[in-house]
Design a protein around this motif. Structure first.
Motif, PDB file in Angstrom:
ATOM      1  N   GLY A  31     -17.212  41.342 -13.168  1.00  0.00           N
ATOM      2  CA  GLY A  31     -15.865  41.581 -13.684  1.00  0.00           C
ATOM      3  C   GLY A  31     -14.816  41.462 -12.590  1.00  0.00           C
ATOM      4  O   GLY A  31     -15.086  41.056 -11.453  1.00  0.00           O
ATOM      5  N   PHE A  32     -13.609  41.886 -12.929  1.00  0.00           N
ATOM      6  CA  PHE A  32     -12.423  41.766 -12.089  1.00  0.00           C
ATOM      7  C   PHE A  32     -12.033  43.125 -11.524  1.00  0.00           C
ATOM      8  O   PHE A  32     -11.995  44.109 -12.304  1.00  0.00           O
ATOM      9  CB  PHE A  32     -11.274  41.219 -12.942  1.00  0.00           C
ATOM     10  CG  PHE A  32      -9.929  41.332 -12.300  1.00  0.00           C
ATOM     11  CD1 PHE A  32      -9.459  40.328 -11.471  1.00  0.00           C
ATOM     12  CD2 PHE A  32      -9.123  42.436 -12.524  1.00  0.00           C
ATOM     13  CE1 PHE A  32      -8.202  40.424 -10.879  1.00  0.00           C
ATOM     14  CE2 PHE A  32      -7.864  42.542 -11.923  1.00  0.00           C
ATOM     15  CZ  PHE A  32      -7.412  41.533 -11.108  1.00  0.00           C
ATOM     16  N   SER A 102     -17.039  42.263 -18.713  1.00  0.00           N
ATOM     17  CA  SER A 102     -15.565  42.298 -18.710  1.00  0.00           C
ATOM     18  C   SER A 102     -14.980  40.901 -18.466  1.00  0.00           C
ATOM     19  O   SER A 102     -15.154  40.019 -19.297  1.00  0.00           O
ATOM     20  CB  SER A 102     -15.064  43.343 -17.706  1.00  0.00           C
ATOM     21  OG  SER A 102     -13.755  43.701 -18.073  1.00  0.00           O
ATOM     22  N   MET A 103     -14.342  40.632 -17.302  1.00  0.00           N
ATOM     23  CA  MET A 103     -13.836  39.274 -17.076  1.00  0.00           C
ATOM     24  C   MET A 103     -14.977  38.258 -17.181  1.00  0.00           C
ATOM     25  O   MET A 103     -14.784  37.133 -17.659  1.00  0.00           O
ATOM     26  CB  MET A 103     -13.163  39.165 -15.705  1.00  0.00           C
ATOM     27  CG  MET A 103     -12.654  37.774 -15.409  1.00  0.00           C
ATOM     28  SD  MET A 103     -11.746  37.628 -13.849  1.00  0.00           S
ATOM     29  CE  MET A 103     -13.079  37.654 -12.667  1.00  0.00           C
ATOM     30  N   TYR A 106     -15.213  37.222 -20.594  1.00  0.00           N
ATOM     31  CA  TYR A 106     -14.203  36.222 -20.979  1.00  0.00           C
ATOM     32  C   TYR A 106     -14.693  34.814 -20.568  1.00  0.00           C
ATOM     33  O   TYR A 106     -14.492  33.841 -21.293  1.00  0.00           O
ATOM     34  CB  TYR A 106     -12.855  36.476 -20.292  1.00  0.00           C
ATOM     35  CG  TYR A 106     -12.249  37.856 -20.435  1.00  0.00           C
ATOM     36  CD1 TYR A 106     -12.616  38.724 -21.455  1.00  0.00           C
ATOM     37  CD2 TYR A 106     -11.284  38.299 -19.532  1.00  0.00           C
ATOM     38  CE1 TYR A 106     -12.042  39.992 -21.562  1.00  0.00           C
ATOM     39  CE2 TYR A 106     -10.696  39.550 -19.638  1.00  0.00           C
ATOM     40  CZ  TYR A 106     -11.097  40.400 -20.652  1.00  0.00           C
ATOM     41  OH  TYR A 106     -10.519  41.649 -20.748  1.00  0.00           O
ATOM     42  N   ARG A 140      -0.298  41.976 -16.032  1.00  0.00           N
ATOM     43  CA  ARG A 140      -1.151  41.097 -15.209  1.00  0.00           C
ATOM     44  C   ARG A 140      -0.312  40.206 -14.311  1.00  0.00           C
ATOM     45  O   ARG A 140      -0.609  40.041 -13.124  1.00  0.00           O
ATOM     46  CB  ARG A 140      -1.936  40.140 -16.120  1.00  0.00           C
ATOM     47  CG  ARG A 140      -3.140  40.696 -16.727  1.00  0.00           C
ATOM     48  CD  ARG A 140      -3.966  39.539 -17.283  1.00  0.00           C
ATOM     49  NE  ARG A 140      -4.898  40.030 -18.260  1.00  0.00           N
ATOM     50  CZ  ARG A 140      -5.969  40.756 -17.983  1.00  0.00           C
ATOM     51  NH1 ARG A 140      -6.255  41.064 -16.738  1.00  0.00           N
ATOM     52  NH2 ARG A 140      -6.768  41.174 -18.933  1.00  0.00           N
ATOM     53  N   MET A 195      -6.803  35.112 -16.655  1.00  0.00           N
ATOM     54  CA  MET A 195      -7.044  36.001 -17.809  1.00  0.00           C
ATOM     55  C   MET A 195      -5.817  36.074 -18.717  1.00  0.00           C
ATOM     56  O   MET A 195      -5.947  36.209 -19.943  1.00  0.00           O
ATOM     57  CB  MET A 195      -7.441  37.399 -17.322  1.00  0.00           C
ATOM     58  CG  MET A 195      -8.828  37.437 -16.702  1.00  0.00           C
ATOM     59  SD  MET A 195      -9.428  39.121 -16.397  1.00  0.00           S
ATOM     60  CE  MET A 195      -8.521  39.568 -14.927  1.00  0.00           C
ATOM     61  N   ILE A 222     -11.068  50.338 -21.199  1.00  0.00           N
ATOM     62  CA  ILE A 222     -10.518  48.969 -21.146  1.00  0.00           C
ATOM     63  C   ILE A 222     -11.020  48.140 -22.328  1.00  0.00           C
ATOM     64  O   ILE A 222     -10.255  47.410 -22.960  1.00  0.00           O
ATOM     65  CB  ILE A 222     -10.890  48.304 -19.795  1.00  0.00           C
ATOM     66  CG1 ILE A 222     -10.170  49.054 -18.656  1.00  0.00           C
ATOM     67  CG2 ILE A 222     -10.528  46.824 -19.797  1.00  0.00           C
ATOM     68  CD1 ILE A 222     -10.533  48.595 -17.270  1.00  0.00           C
ATOM     69  N   HIS A 248     -16.093  52.104 -18.262  1.00  0.00           N
ATOM     70  CA  HIS A 248     -16.064  50.637 -18.242  1.00  0.00           C
ATOM     71  C   HIS A 248     -17.146  50.078 -17.317  1.00  0.00           C
ATOM     72  O   HIS A 248     -17.724  49.036 -17.595  1.00  0.00           O
ATOM     73  CB  HIS A 248     -14.672  50.209 -17.767  1.00  0.00           C
ATOM     74  CG  HIS A 248     -14.428  48.741 -17.799  1.00  0.00           C
ATOM     75  ND1 HIS A 248     -14.443  48.004 -18.960  1.00  0.00           N
ATOM     76  CD2 HIS A 248     -14.156  47.844 -16.804  1.00  0.00           C
ATOM     77  CE1 HIS A 248     -14.176  46.735 -18.687  1.00  0.00           C
ATOM     78  NE2 HIS A 248     -14.018  46.616 -17.392  1.00  0.00           N
TER      79      HIS A 248
HETATM   80  C1  MLT Z   1     -12.597  43.601 -15.675  1.00  0.00           C
HETATM   81  O1  MLT Z   1     -13.251  44.642 -15.500  1.00  0.00           O
HETATM   82  O2  MLT Z   1     -13.098  42.481 -15.485  1.00  0.00           O
HETATM   83  C2  MLT Z   1     -11.152  43.696 -16.078  1.00  0.00           C
HETATM   84  O3  MLT Z   1     -10.808  45.025 -16.311  1.00  0.00           O
HETATM   85  C3  MLT Z   1     -10.856  42.859 -17.265  1.00  0.00           C
HETATM   86  C4  MLT Z   1      -9.403  42.801 -17.607  1.00  0.00           C
HETATM   87  O4  MLT Z   1      -8.548  43.010 -16.721  1.00  0.00           O
HETATM   88  O5  MLT Z   1      -9.085  42.503 -18.766  1.00  0.00           O
END
Ligand code: MLT
Length: 269
Positions: A31-32, A102-103, A106, A140, A195, A222, A248
């Motif tokens: 994730g991010f 998470s990311m 995506y 963001r 994102m 999240i 998360h």
């Molecule tokens: C993540 O954990 O990758 C981020 O919280 C994702 C996001 O910012 O949408």
């Protein structure tokens, strides 16, 4: 074993452990703004079961941003391209399950949109299918515009309250904060811009035609459990699991529970 390869003018670093036979491969996508370091317990705990591969996405951990000048060229599709290049290199002989956190989720959905045949199974972990709201996108882009002057440690402080369940030990919280604070601000800007432009993947979910596991921490602020349950309900045959007492960052907050789920899923492929 840590390896690296060059793709699209970037150097991508990854860990690759476990048997290289015709059994399953778990491809773990972080994730991010994190790195493959978040998967340490999965790399250690699952290597006896299957091949486990965890890359650093461009700009994170040991991977370079490469040919994405100033972070301007980043997109989730380009992170997905790097995963395709990695899989070409791995030459897996058995089924591949893409585990997107998470990311990373995506990115998994971007790959599912364009090249659904690349992976045989999907794990969506603490992630979202919807696009950003206007407000979320503006937040963001503000971070993307200012992170160079703020520094990554401010990002760690901003994110910290939303990442963990209240009962998560301070040592776990501090370790994740350390990883975020060490992240290249240009990679943070690039990922935020990527994102911010992601489409709504909700219409894609009924088209997913592969074994799918949806996992979420009970206290995820999240990607909340009710939203992730809706993802599982939209994917035909998907399994849904909630990690009790985790937020998360479920894979680091309760690695044993996450590993049990991933082990069972890998064995079912
Ligand atoms: C993540 O954990 O990758 C981020 O919280 C994702 C996001 O910012 O949408």
């Amino acid at each position: 074993m840590t390896e690296a390869f060059v793709t699209g003018c970037g150097r991508v670093v990854y860990d690759d452990v476990g048997p290289r036979n015709d059994g399953p491969t778990l491809l773990l996508v972080h994730g991010f703004p994190l790195s493959r370091a978040m998967w340490r317990a999965q790399l250690e705990g699952l290597a006896a079961t299957c091949r486990v591969v965890a890359p650093d996405l461009r700009g994170f951990g040991g991977s370079t941003l490469g040919g994405w000048p100033g972070g301007g060229g980043a997109s989730l599709d380009r992170y997905a391209d790097d995963l395709v290049a990695l899989l070409d290199r791995l030459e897996p002989r058995g089924p591949v399950a893409l585990v997107g956190f998470s990311m990373g989720g995506y990115v998994a959905l971007a790959l599912e949109r364009w090249l659904p045949g690349v992976c045989d199974a999907l794990v969506l972990m603490d992630t979202r299918a919807v696009a950003d709201t206007d407000e979320g996108r503006a937040t963001r882009l503000k971070m993307a515009d200012h992170v160079a002057e703020w520094g990554a440690s401010r990002v760690a402080e901003l994110m910290r309250p939303r990442l963990f369940a209240p009962q998560t030990p301070e040592s776990v919280v501090a370790e994740t904060a350390r990883v975020i604070a060490a992240t290249n601000p240009a990679a943070i800007a690039a990922a935020q811009r990527a994102m911010a432009t992601r489409p709504d993947s909700t219409p894609l979910l009924p088209l997913v035609a592969k074994p799918t596991l949806v996992v979420v921490g009970e206290h995820d602020a999240i990607s909340p459990p009710e939203e992730m349950r809706a993802i599982a309900e939209a994917v035909s045959g998907a399994r849904f699991a909630v990690i009790a007492d985790a937020g998360h960052m479920a894979p680091v907050e309760d690695p044993d529970a996450v590993n049990d789920l991933l082990r069972g899923f890998a064995r079912s492929l």
